[in-house]
Enzyme design. Sequence first.
Site, PDB file in Angstrom:
ATOM      1  N   HIS A  21     136.419  20.425  -7.429  1.00 38.51           N
ATOM      2  CA  HIS A  21     136.306  21.598  -8.302  1.00 38.51           C
ATOM      3  C   HIS A  21     135.340  22.597  -7.692  1.00 38.51           C
ATOM      4  O   HIS A  21     134.251  22.222  -7.279  1.00 38.51           O
ATOM      5  CB  HIS A  21     135.790  21.183  -9.689  1.00 38.51           C
ATOM      6  CG  HIS A  21     136.865  20.658 -10.578  1.00 38.51           C
ATOM      7  ND1 HIS A  21     137.101  21.142 -11.827  1.00 38.51           N
ATOM      8  CD2 HIS A  21     137.788  19.689 -10.363  1.00 38.51           C
ATOM      9  CE1 HIS A  21     138.135  20.503 -12.357  1.00 38.51           C
ATOM     10  NE2 HIS A  21     138.554  19.608 -11.497  1.00 38.51           N
ATOM     11  N   TYR A  32     131.874  24.904 -20.317  1.00 39.20           N
ATOM     12  CA  TYR A  32     130.647  24.657 -21.082  1.00 39.20           C
ATOM     13  C   TYR A  32     130.534  25.814 -22.072  1.00 39.20           C
ATOM     14  O   TYR A  32     130.399  26.970 -21.652  1.00 39.20           O
ATOM     15  CB  TYR A  32     129.420  24.670 -20.172  1.00 39.20           C
ATOM     16  CG  TYR A  32     129.274  23.454 -19.285  1.00 39.20           C
ATOM     17  CD1 TYR A  32     130.042  23.301 -18.132  1.00 39.20           C
ATOM     18  CD2 TYR A  32     128.346  22.458 -19.595  1.00 39.20           C
ATOM     19  CE1 TYR A  32     129.901  22.189 -17.322  1.00 39.20           C
ATOM     20  CE2 TYR A  32     128.196  21.336 -18.772  1.00 39.20           C
ATOM     21  CZ  TYR A  32     128.971  21.205 -17.651  1.00 39.20           C
ATOM     22  OH  TYR A  32     128.835  20.102 -16.843  1.00 39.20           O
ATOM     23  N   PRO A  79     122.992  14.441 -20.786  1.00 35.56           N
ATOM     24  CA  PRO A  79     124.151  14.532 -19.884  1.00 35.56           C
ATOM     25  C   PRO A  79     124.539  15.934 -19.429  1.00 35.56           C
ATOM     26  O   PRO A  79     125.235  16.065 -18.417  1.00 35.56           O
ATOM     27  CB  PRO A  79     125.286  13.902 -20.698  1.00 35.56           C
ATOM     28  CG  PRO A  79     124.839  13.944 -22.111  1.00 35.56           C
ATOM     29  CD  PRO A  79     123.351  13.903 -22.100  1.00 35.56           C
ATOM     30  N   LYS A  90     123.955  14.899 -14.263  1.00 29.59           N
ATOM     31  CA  LYS A  90     123.049  14.459 -13.202  1.00 29.59           C
ATOM     32  C   LYS A  90     122.802  12.948 -13.151  1.00 29.59           C
ATOM     33  O   LYS A  90     122.374  12.432 -12.109  1.00 29.59           O
ATOM     34  CB  LYS A  90     121.680  15.161 -13.355  1.00 29.59           C
ATOM     35  CG  LYS A  90     121.710  16.611 -12.987  1.00 29.59           C
ATOM     36  CD  LYS A  90     121.912  16.794 -11.490  1.00 29.59           C
ATOM     37  CE  LYS A  90     122.484  18.138 -11.152  1.00 29.59           C
ATOM     38  NZ  LYS A  90     123.632  18.149 -10.284  1.00 29.59           N
ATOM     39  N   TYR A 100     123.644  22.481  -9.850  1.00 31.01           N
ATOM     40  CA  TYR A 100     124.796  21.747 -10.383  1.00 31.01           C
ATOM     41  C   TYR A 100     125.536  21.036  -9.256  1.00 31.01           C
ATOM     42  O   TYR A 100     125.858  19.847  -9.348  1.00 31.01           O
ATOM     43  CB  TYR A 100     125.739  22.709 -11.127  1.00 31.01           C
ATOM     44  CG  TYR A 100     126.773  22.012 -11.984  1.00 31.01           C
ATOM     45  CD1 TYR A 100     127.822  21.299 -11.405  1.00 31.01           C
ATOM     46  CD2 TYR A 100     126.700  22.044 -13.367  1.00 31.01           C
ATOM     47  CE1 TYR A 100     128.768  20.648 -12.182  1.00 31.01           C
ATOM     48  CE2 TYR A 100     127.643  21.397 -14.161  1.00 31.01           C
ATOM     49  CZ  TYR A 100     128.665  20.703 -13.560  1.00 31.01           C
ATOM     50  OH  TYR A 100     129.598  20.048 -14.327  1.00 31.01           O
TER      51      TYR A 100
END
Length: 396
Positions: free
Chosen positions: A72, A206, A299, A303, A389
């Site tokens: 992704h 998100y 979460p 990570k 990220y």
Amino acid sequence: MRTQVAIIGAGPSGLLLSHLLAADGIESVVLETRSEEYVAGRIRAGILEQSTVDLLREVGLGDRLDREGDPHRGIYLQWPGERHHLDFVDLAGRSVFVYGQTEVQKDLVAARTAAGQEIHYEISETALHDTASSGSGTDRPSVTFTDRAGVAQRLEADVVVGCDGSFGPSRQTVPQAVRRTWEKTYPYSWLGILADVAPSTDELIYARHPDGFAMHSMRSATVSRLYLQVPNDTRIDDWSDDRIWDALATRLGHGQDGWHLTPGPVTDKSVLPMRSFVQQPMRHGRLFLAGDAAHIVPPTGAKGLNLAVADVALLAPALVALLQKDHPGLADAYSDAALRRVWRCTHFSWWMTTMLHTSGDPFDEQLQLAQLRWVTSSEAGATGLAENYAGLPIGY
Ligand code: FAD
Ligand code: DHB
């Protein structure tokens, strides 16, 4: 029984450590309270950072990941009326993979089984002894336990590694005078579902919404993973599948700009509490801690699993140098080196969590929106999120 490294816990950190050690000729025994099927079936993390993927490939665990994992480029960040794509490859030159922890676990079990790794499942009464000892002569650390057949066992080792997750006994054996802990609990939890339906999105979404955070993730072309922010005392029975899909549709923006959320049969449903926790040092005498045994992150930002992998990537060469060459330098440096990354990820996970979850405080809401607007409109803001990220290099 006697081995070089006694590893407590057969989750991703314990099994990957045994794999890395074996590649350098170090013998280990893994001890696990649960059954092999239980550990393999736990639905947990789903996103692998670039350095996790690179490491798994390097050590021969990348074949199925490359065939079945889904690279992704980034994520969508959204709030009512706005959806923005952040492209990690453009911003930070790194990307992530969708590949479930269940699959990583299966690959690890298959590799360790093929190599004849000694793993004792379904043990009980795990207890660590003499881990503060020097490890020389008869002064050796050991782990006692009762095996599956009910027989009391003692495993002697040169070092013991606690890979026993957030509820294991290892971290408590570091004396109170030596250990320091930090902990933060959050006033909300996640309700997570796994559903047999094709994802309604190409990248993870998100979403900040006045009703609470929601996230759309996935496991494959036919399996979706979705989360909802819920209050801490939430009873799963109060959330029918229809209620869950309705809340997801509202929070994820079903119907906006032609986007639709497709519901499907729910195959797994659970409520996850959210916590930040760090214990340091991550080494005391002949005991080393890795993964959730030493630190837990909420979460948001994915990570937890990646940190566990990074810990053992640092620990394995340190133990090889210590046990094969009697060079203690890397082992002495392990705790500080691991904690540098742990605290970075602890901050990132806290930041993502508090930017996206509603707290009920109107001032917080304005700060969150200001932060979201900045992160999605400034290249500097977006790059910071992308770099964290997609993951910092193992040796960060
Ligand atoms: P674990 O996977 O917890 O493994 C520890 C093992 O030690 C377990 O198998 C346990 O049974 C064993 N053990 C415990 N006590 C003993 C004992 N006394 N003797 C022997 N063995 C023992 N991270 C993300 O990045 N994204 C997510 O979406 C996400 N979802 C999660 C959902 C849940 C419900 C949980 C609990 C965690 C989630 N995480 C997620 C975090 C991620 O799964 C963990 O960070 C990761 O599993 C850490 O790996 P580990 O090997 O250190 O610990
Ligand atoms: C998943 C979990 C996360 O916490 C996250 O930030 C992204 C994805 C997942 O389970 O797929």
